[in-house]
Write an enzyme that holds these catalytic residues in place. Structure first.
Site, PDB file in Angstrom:
ATOM      1  N   GLU A 258       0.832  -1.220   0.000  1.00  0.00           N
ATOM      2  CA  GLU A 258       0.000   0.000   0.000  1.00  0.00           C
ATOM      3  C   GLU A 258       0.858   1.259   0.000  1.00  0.00           C
ATOM      4  O   GLU A 258       0.344   2.375  -0.040  1.00  0.00           O
ATOM      5  CB  GLU A 258      -0.925   0.023   1.228  1.00  0.00           C
ATOM      6  CG  GLU A 258      -2.046  -0.997   1.158  1.00  0.00           C
ATOM      7  CD  GLU A 258      -2.886  -0.872  -0.104  1.00  0.00           C
ATOM      8  OE1 GLU A 258      -3.184   0.241  -0.533  1.00  0.00           O
ATOM      9  OE2 GLU A 258      -3.218  -1.937  -0.667  1.00  0.00           O
TER      10      GLU A 258
ATOM     11  N   ASP B  87      14.221  15.774 -29.926  1.00  0.00           N
ATOM     12  CA  ASP B  87      13.191  14.913 -29.337  1.00  0.00           C
ATOM     13  C   ASP B  87      11.916  15.669 -28.986  1.00  0.00           C
ATOM     14  O   ASP B  87      11.940  16.880 -28.756  1.00  0.00           O
ATOM     15  CB  ASP B  87      13.721  14.262 -28.047  1.00  0.00           C
ATOM     16  CG  ASP B  87      14.573  13.048 -28.337  1.00  0.00           C
ATOM     17  OD1 ASP B  87      14.495  12.515 -29.455  1.00  0.00           O
ATOM     18  OD2 ASP B  87      15.323  12.641 -27.429  1.00  0.00           O
TER      19      ASP B  87
HETATM   20  N1  SAM Z   1      -1.939   2.742  -2.213  1.00  0.00           N
HETATM   21  C1  SAM Z   1      -1.172   3.570  -3.070  1.00  0.00           C
HETATM   22  C2  SAM Z   1      -2.048   4.679  -3.637  1.00  0.00           C
HETATM   23  O1  SAM Z   1      -3.147   4.387  -4.075  1.00  0.00           O
HETATM   24  O2  SAM Z   1      -1.593   5.835  -3.699  1.00  0.00           O
HETATM   25  C3  SAM Z   1      -0.601   2.785  -4.232  1.00  0.00           C
HETATM   26  C4  SAM Z   1       0.423   1.794  -3.844  1.00  0.00           C
HETATM   27  S1  SAM Z   1       1.136   0.993  -5.214  1.00  0.00           S
HETATM   28  C5  SAM Z   1       0.238  -0.478  -5.307  1.00  0.00           C
HETATM   29  C6  SAM Z   1       2.714   0.466  -4.649  1.00  0.00           C
HETATM   30  C7  SAM Z   1       3.879   1.384  -4.975  1.00  0.00           C
HETATM   31  O3  SAM Z   1       4.014   1.496  -6.365  1.00  0.00           O
HETATM   32  C8  SAM Z   1       3.777   2.798  -4.464  1.00  0.00           C
HETATM   33  O4  SAM Z   1       4.195   2.894  -3.130  1.00  0.00           O
HETATM   34  C9  SAM Z   1       4.706   3.543  -5.409  1.00  0.00           C
HETATM   35  O5  SAM Z   1       6.056   3.475  -4.943  1.00  0.00           O
HETATM   36  C10 SAM Z   1       4.584   2.751  -6.695  1.00  0.00           C
HETATM   37  N2  SAM Z   1       3.718   3.374  -7.713  1.00  0.00           N
HETATM   38  C11 SAM Z   1       2.542   2.895  -8.171  1.00  0.00           C
HETATM   39  N3  SAM Z   1       2.029   3.679  -9.110  1.00  0.00           N
HETATM   40  C12 SAM Z   1       2.896   4.688  -9.309  1.00  0.00           C
HETATM   41  C13 SAM Z   1       2.918   5.832 -10.162  1.00  0.00           C
HETATM   42  N4  SAM Z   1       1.929   6.105 -11.005  1.00  0.00           N
HETATM   43  N5  SAM Z   1       3.985   6.654 -10.108  1.00  0.00           N
HETATM   44  C14 SAM Z   1       4.999   6.412  -9.251  1.00  0.00           C
HETATM   45  N6  SAM Z   1       5.019   5.351  -8.394  1.00  0.00           N
HETATM   46  C15 SAM Z   1       3.989   4.492  -8.430  1.00  0.00           C
END
Ligand code: SAM
Length: 251
Positions: free
Chosen positions: A119, A172
């Site tokens: 999470e 680019d």
């Molecule tokens: N519960 C979080 C929320 O809804 O904001 C999402 C957690 S996600 C399943 C797990 C991890 O993936 C996050 O802690 C982050 O480090 C990374 N992550 C997921 N989507 C991302 C995005 N669009 N940009 C950057 N990091 C992302």
């Protein structure tokens, strides 16, 4: 530039550092990339990096003590500029402008990327030890490893001396606020379509002008939002008008 990555899957970063532009930048000493296993900073016998959320609910949360130890252990304390970056869908949305700013920061700077899982990371780490949160777009991935690689690739390729041919970054998409022009290579005819005559003409000024016109036209067709925030010169307005009339697009 010194880059540290904190993740429970450090092996994933071989895909970043063993190939292409980043691998070359590492070999030439422009950048160093070290991926660290967050589990090495867990103190219990199972090397736990996560725990159940307070308040209940699904999913696990990355433990603040483990993440804090990892950050502190890689952070240089010799006065260099250091930024701790947490990848998060809740962060500022990363783009060309942000990549260019990172790329032009002082040479010896240190970037520490924290890749979340589950999470995410306990909020108290974000409030006390993280300097910036960055997102790569409005969707949720299962971990911060791919977003970390996206950011590092985009930043390093814009560092001076990173690309073999400096020109290739200049042309680019987004660099001058426009999309890139179309590109062609041999054979001269493919699928019944010929390479535009001007590209075969050897007339460098005409080729430059054609590319500029195509970049303006493509941006108009595909990303009008980019054109709306760019001030076009009279010459560019004329090229765009020519593009529209060639494509039979009315205003
Ligand atoms: N519960 C979080 C929320 O809804 O904001 C999402 C957690 S996600 C399943 C797990 C991890 O993936 C996050 O802690 C982050 O480090 C990374 N992550 C997921 N989507 C991302 C995005 N669009 N940009 C950057 N990091 C992302």
């Amino acid at each position: 530039m010194e880059i540290h990555i904190l993740s429970i899957f450090p092996e994933m970063f071989q895909a970043l550092s063993n190939f292409g532009v980043i691998s070359r930048a590492i070999d030439t000493g422009l950048v160093s990339v070290s991926a660290h296993d967050l589990r090495d900073f867990a103190h219990d016998k199972h090397a736990s990096v996560d725990d159940r959320p307070y308040g209940g609910g699904p999913g696990m949360v990355m433990k603040p003590d483990v993440v804090a130890r990892a950050i502190e252990s890689v952070k240089p304390d010799d006065g260099r500029s250091v930024k701790v970056i947490y990848l998060s869908p809740q962060g500022q949305v990363f783009n060309h402008q942000a990549a260019a700013e990172f790329a032009l920061e002082e040479k010896g700077q240190c970037l520490i990327f924290l890749a979340g899982r589950y999470e995410g990371v306990d909020e108290r780490v974000l409030q006390t030890l993280v300097d910036e949160e960055w997102s790569i777009g409005d969707y949720v991935l299962s971990g911060g490893e791919l977003p970390t690689m996206v950011m590092i690739d985009a930043i390093v390729r814009l560092m001076p001396d990173s690309l073999g041919n400096d020109q290739s970054a200049e042309q680019d998409s987004f660099v001058s606020g426009l999309l890139d022009c179309p590109h062609y290579t041999r054979p001269e005819e493919f699928s019944g379509m010929k390479v535009p005559d001007v590209l075969m003409s050897g007339d460098h000024a005409a080729i430059k002008q054609w590319r500029h016109k195509q970049a303006l036209g493509r941006t108009f067709l595909r990303r009008p939002d980019l054109l709306a925030s760019k001030e076009l010169s009279d010459f560019e307005l004329q090229l765009l008008a020519e593009f529209k009339s060639e494509q039979e697009i009315s205003d």
